[in-house]
Design a protein around this motif. Sequence first.
Motif, PDB file in Angstrom:
ATOM      1  N   MET A  52      48.666  35.117  63.969  1.00  0.00           N
ATOM      2  CA  MET A  52      47.782  33.978  63.256  1.00  0.00           C
ATOM      3  C   MET A  52      48.128  33.737  62.133  1.00  0.00           C
ATOM      4  O   MET A  52      48.100  32.648  61.375  1.00  0.00           O
ATOM      5  N   VAL A  53      48.362  34.640  61.098  1.00  0.00           N
ATOM      6  CA  VAL A  53      48.767  34.337  59.895  1.00  0.00           C
ATOM      7  C   VAL A  53      50.186  33.327  59.758  1.00  0.00           C
ATOM      8  O   VAL A  53      50.037  32.484  58.935  1.00  0.00           O
ATOM      9  N   SER A  54      50.887  33.564  60.717  1.00  0.00           N
ATOM     10  CA  SER A  54      52.381  32.749  60.880  1.00  0.00           C
ATOM     11  C   SER A  54      52.081  31.474  61.203  1.00  0.00           C
ATOM     12  O   SER A  54      52.869  30.534  60.463  1.00  0.00           O
ATOM     13  N   TRP A  55      50.938  31.260  61.547  1.00  0.00           N
ATOM     14  CA  TRP A  55      50.636  29.499  61.777  1.00  0.00           C
ATOM     15  C   TRP A  55      50.065  28.943  60.676  1.00  0.00           C
ATOM     16  O   TRP A  55      49.909  27.759  60.538  1.00  0.00           O
ATOM     17  N   LEU A  56      49.648  29.769  59.525  1.00  0.00           N
ATOM     18  CA  LEU A  56      49.271  29.450  58.221  1.00  0.00           C
ATOM     19  C   LEU A  56      50.224  28.784  57.515  1.00  0.00           C
ATOM     20  O   LEU A  56      50.063  28.027  56.563  1.00  0.00           O
ATOM     21  N   ARG A  99      59.066  31.545  56.166  1.00  0.00           N
ATOM     22  CA  ARG A  99      57.972  32.599  55.953  1.00  0.00           C
ATOM     23  C   ARG A  99      57.302  32.787  57.211  1.00  0.00           C
ATOM     24  O   ARG A  99      57.326  33.746  57.700  1.00  0.00           O
ATOM     25  N   ALA A 100      56.988  31.634  57.696  1.00  0.00           N
ATOM     26  CA  ALA A 100      56.635  31.761  59.309  1.00  0.00           C
ATOM     27  C   ALA A 100      57.407  32.598  60.090  1.00  0.00           C
ATOM     28  O   ALA A 100      57.035  33.250  60.811  1.00  0.00           O
ATOM     29  N   ARG A 101      58.901  32.210  60.130  1.00  0.00           N
ATOM     30  CA  ARG A 101      59.866  32.442  60.986  1.00  0.00           C
ATOM     31  C   ARG A 101      59.907  34.015  60.587  1.00  0.00           C
ATOM     32  O   ARG A 101      60.163  34.810  61.581  1.00  0.00           O
ATOM     33  N   ARG A 102      59.783  34.690  59.502  1.00  0.00           N
ATOM     34  CA  ARG A 102      60.045  36.088  59.087  1.00  0.00           C
ATOM     35  C   ARG A 102      58.876  36.783  59.653  1.00  0.00           C
ATOM     36  O   ARG A 102      58.804  37.775  60.323  1.00  0.00           O
ATOM     37  N   LEU A 103      57.489  36.100  59.646  1.00  0.00           N
ATOM     38  CA  LEU A 103      56.399  36.734  60.120  1.00  0.00           C
ATOM     39  C   LEU A 103      56.479  36.800  61.847  1.00  0.00           C
ATOM     40  O   LEU A 103      56.132  37.786  62.449  1.00  0.00           O
ATOM     41  N   VAL A 104      56.960  35.883  62.288  1.00  0.00           N
ATOM     42  CA  VAL A 104      57.090  35.797  63.864  1.00  0.00           C
ATOM     43  C   VAL A 104      58.310  36.916  64.193  1.00  0.00           C
ATOM     44  O   VAL A 104      57.882  37.867  65.097  1.00  0.00           O
ATOM     45  N   THR A 105      59.170  37.247  63.320  1.00  0.00           N
ATOM     46  CA  THR A 105      60.011  38.234  63.581  1.00  0.00           C
ATOM     47  C   THR A 105      59.418  39.599  63.668  1.00  0.00           C
ATOM     48  O   THR A 105      59.594  40.483  64.538  1.00  0.00           O
ATOM     49  N   VAL A 106      58.584  39.616  62.580  1.00  0.00           N
ATOM     50  CA  VAL A 106      57.979  40.967  62.317  1.00  0.00           C
ATOM     51  C   VAL A 106      56.940  41.200  63.718  1.00  0.00           C
ATOM     52  O   VAL A 106      56.911  42.306  64.076  1.00  0.00           O
ATOM     53  N   ALA A 107      56.419  40.026  64.066  1.00  0.00           N
ATOM     54  CA  ALA A 107      55.519  40.199  65.159  1.00  0.00           C
ATOM     55  C   ALA A 107      56.212  40.662  66.482  1.00  0.00           C
ATOM     56  O   ALA A 107      55.749  41.388  67.203  1.00  0.00           O
ATOM     57  N   TRP A 108      57.367  39.954  66.455  1.00  0.00           N
ATOM     58  CA  TRP A 108      58.378  40.513  67.853  1.00  0.00           C
ATOM     59  C   TRP A 108      58.597  41.944  67.590  1.00  0.00           C
ATOM     60  O   TRP A 108      58.406  42.537  68.757  1.00  0.00           O
ATOM     61  N   LEU A 144      54.387  31.029  71.953  1.00  0.00           N
ATOM     62  CA  LEU A 144      52.863  31.405  73.104  1.00  0.00           C
ATOM     63  C   LEU A 144      53.098  32.735  73.695  1.00  0.00           C
ATOM     64  O   LEU A 144      51.845  33.073  73.977  1.00  0.00           O
ATOM     65  N   GLY A 145      54.406  32.986  74.033  1.00  0.00           N
ATOM     66  CA  GLY A 145      54.747  34.256  74.952  1.00  0.00           C
ATOM     67  C   GLY A 145      54.071  35.236  74.071  1.00  0.00           C
ATOM     68  O   GLY A 145      53.270  36.288  74.803  1.00  0.00           O
ATOM     69  N   LEU A 146      54.253  35.360  72.894  1.00  0.00           N
ATOM     70  CA  LEU A 146      53.880  36.208  71.926  1.00  0.00           C
ATOM     71  C   LEU A 146      52.394  36.488  71.931  1.00  0.00           C
ATOM     72  O   LEU A 146      51.711  37.347  72.105  1.00  0.00           O
ATOM     73  N   LEU A 147      51.844  35.485  71.633  1.00  0.00           N
ATOM     74  CA  LEU A 147      50.455  35.207  71.673  1.00  0.00           C
ATOM     75  C   LEU A 147      49.602  35.728  72.609  1.00  0.00           C
ATOM     76  O   LEU A 147      48.863  36.599  72.723  1.00  0.00           O
ATOM     77  N   VAL A 148      50.126  35.244  74.199  1.00  0.00           N
ATOM     78  CA  VAL A 148      49.534  35.830  75.338  1.00  0.00           C
ATOM     79  C   VAL A 148      49.993  37.099  75.443  1.00  0.00           C
ATOM     80  O   VAL A 148      48.859  37.849  75.722  1.00  0.00           O
ATOM     81  N   GLY A 149      51.083  37.654  75.220  1.00  0.00           N
ATOM     82  CA  GLY A 149      51.289  39.162  75.337  1.00  0.00           C
ATOM     83  C   GLY A 149      50.308  39.901  74.396  1.00  0.00           C
ATOM     84  O   GLY A 149      49.902  41.028  74.766  1.00  0.00           O
ATOM     85  N   ALA A 150      50.284  39.695  73.195  1.00  0.00           N
ATOM     86  CA  ALA A 150      49.459  40.243  72.195  1.00  0.00           C
ATOM     87  C   ALA A 150      47.915  40.439  72.427  1.00  0.00           C
ATOM     88  O   ALA A 150      47.265  41.400  72.782  1.00  0.00           O
TER      89      ALA A 150
END
Lengths: 381, 618
Positions: B333-337, B342-351, B406-412
């Motif tokens: 959610m934060v990564s979309w802000l 920075r967003a990419r880093r957040l997505v990597t952490v989310a992964w 999308l996959g990350l979001l649905v998975g979470a």
Amino acid sequence: MDRLATLRARACRLPVIRWFLDLRLQILALLLLFLLTLWGTLYQVEHGLWASQQRFFYSWFFVSGGFFPFPGAKLVLAYLFVSLLLVTVLRLSYRAQKTGLILIHWGLLVLLAGGGITHFQAVESFLSLKEGERSNLTSDYRNWEISVWTERAQATNGLPEKRAVEAIDTDRLLGGKAVVFPDAALTLIPRRLFQNAMPNIEAPPSGPQSASGFTGLSAAAQQTDPAQDLPGGEFTVLAAGATNQILLWAGEASPLHLGEKTIQLRRKRHPLPASLALKRFTKEEHPGTAVARRYESRVQLSEPRLSREVLIRMNEPLRFADYTVYQSSYSEEEGVPVSVFAVVKNGGRIVPYLASVLLFLGMLIHFGIMLVGRIRRREAR
Amino acid sequence: MIRGLSALLLLAVVAFASEVPAGKVSLSSFRAIAILDEGRIKPLDTFARGKLLQFSARETFAGKPAIQWLARVFFDPESAADDKIFRVENPQVTEALGVPAEASLRYSLKQLEPSFPALQELYRRIAPLPDKERDPVQKGVARLYVNVNQYLELQTAFLFAAPSPTLVISEPSVRARLGLPSHQTACSWLELRDLAPNLMTELERSDVSTEVMLAAQGMRQMAGNGAALSLPVLPVKTKEGLRWESPWPLLSAGISETNLLFSIHRLSRLRAAWISSDDAAFQREADGLRQEASSVCKSAGVTPPLKLEVAYNLISPFANARILYIAAFLLLMVSWLFIGPRARRLVTVAWGVILLALLLHACGIAARMAITGRPPVTNLYETFLFVAAVIVAVSLLVERTLGNRLGLLVGAISGTGFLFLAGRFATEGDTLRVLVAVLDSNFWLSTHVLAVTIGYAGVVLSGILGHVWMVQAIRGRAAAAAQTAKLVYGTQAFGLLFTFTGTILGGVWADQSWGRFWGWDPKENGALLIVIWSAMIFHARLVGWVRETGFAAASMAGILVVCFAWFGVNFLGVGLHAYGFSDGARAALYAYGSLQTLLILFGAWFAHARLAQSRGPE
């Protein structure tokens, strides 16, 4: 080859066949089947499985709300079967690439056919055996018979001797007409019949005679599953010049003796082509609980040519000829274990397995072809 | 694989297990002592959680682990009797018993004690009624009665080792003759039993003291009361395998086996060590008990993985995986802000977080498999765990292919949601419980059950993606929606394939165990409904009845069909598969069903209109 194609194309244009080939009608049939399945499932909460099966799934038509006719699952499945048959014969293109789809369609066809074969000819019954007991007769769940035989002295070797039993289905009594047992020279005239009965303890003691001494029967509420009903009736018996008023009730363990004739209302018997003897029944419980972990029966199966010992347990039935014998449940009688087997005679029991193999193969090939195609396309890109 | 994952779990426990000894001793060995409960050999830790859950609908008491509460019930029943642990939800039950209502809905044994006669009398009257015919108040009374009785059984389990006010011998001369230590006057039952020859001699004396006579009488009485008290912690090897004995019945019957007597003395010393807060002695006795039981089990060919189960309990893999799934969701959610690196880093952490969650999740399932020796799904609770894992795994595959979060979001979201549901179902008792005879088949459990469950996961995932599609469509993102629509289609096909396969396999299993391939049983019908629904939408797409919107909406409705098949038929409480019946969630399911239907109808209509608008100029 071309002629065949022309023939197929021409057949497809026939009005009746067009009905069966119409994908939209087929989808509607699926929708109907969906609704029937849902409805029939919810119906079970109030009315039980058996009533639901009869009303929704084993009927061509049924009436809802006392007025509206509704197609039953049998009709819908029959339509889908014919549709599928016509699709496979007339529509399906038989090319190597479509092998998977062809097999899936044929598998479904065989599956539906198997369902039909089982529905129309399978006979389900059960067999209760005490440890040490032997039998070649199974009992029906819902059909009853009246049997008459002549009791003779026991044979000298202590075994019950073979006896000639005449039996008629109780359905034959429904018209109220007299039934004759020619060998026993006995005529039975039904007076009153009950789908489910119980002994009437307030009946006058001078009433008709019965095996267990009660003199009246009264109607009991019918169960949701007729397998749990205990039918009964009042009859006039004419035999050897004498007239007797009698009561027969399915809840009686022993038969009624009239002179040298013996008469009993009992579950319809089905003969097996082999006899089964229960040698040992074993039950294992989860330690410290009453939950059964597994139970099994060691049984001697005597077929005309061969006698062998077999082990029957949950998920491991005994199969011989067209019969399958399943470990169903167990009880205890006077400290002796009683094993209950469900016995199914089904000439088509192998058909669903054949269908399963076709379907699995079909899906495997179909998705395999799709996967290979996809990989090729990706490589091409 | 299972072994590896289990070993991982064991390694991880080291970090968790260094607990502060609350109370005065560490319970780490005590909690791994074996007990036979509900047909299964389990560690005391699981037993304690189960009992506390049953009594109070919680797995902890006053923020402390259940095992601490159980130790107090065993060793210090007097103080434990003040713990408010009996949950009585229906105020009419306490009213009928004349107990002042508590806002927390939980009552202590002391509070209930004056009402025991009333409880007994009420229960006597409802006992003949089958559970189905009882009204909520009667059910409440019956539950409380059973709970109180089971509690009393726990409370008295160790009384043989406790000094008793009915076994008082105060005269120093008598104590000396008996061989009792001089410093205390109240004796324990076991203590006097060990001095039985001396006691007999004392009773035969002409000047026998009243205290000795009373003590002998008291002993007989206690033995009589204890004869039926069950705490099966002492395994005995027999010809048939293992038999589990409880200390009280053994003592009442006049035990002669020295090894069992030795274990009973260990239990007594365990209690003494707990009372005196002697940690070293407590560990010694608990370890001793564990080792004795384990060697007996081993000699009978049984090796229950108790340590693994304790580790599993302590780590609570699913509760923690759920936290990680939530964390991954928040990160996304934060990564979309943000945009850019920075967003990419957040997505990597989310992964990373979601992969860790899935690993923990999978370890949890593997541990359960190792504990029960079964395939992953054997009851309703486990279907949630498994479906969640499958959906998350497939979502991550989707993410790897598309890489659009999308996959990350649905998975979470799915991981969180399904593990939350699983948590609700875990309150119904031991989720590792034994199986009834018909399910005793690892072959069918691992083919039919897994196939159907994976099928559920596919159809549900397709429905969830349908929601995503709807959001994208409503926001006017036509291109993104079109891509999602392909995923909806693919996952639906995946679901159909597995449900269909599972249904056929189910037919084969039914033929093997019940003698018919198909019987229109509710659970069979449920699976069939999914197959028909799915087949219907694929064919409706062929004739053009549904397109992108219709397919997505029908996939969303597919979730409802799965709900019906999955647990709706269990709520109906009929049929051969009614082993997962539960009472509470019915209303929630109905509410969800209604809301989902409204959402599908209005959402689809709105989404369709928006899509038409955004694609209009083309």
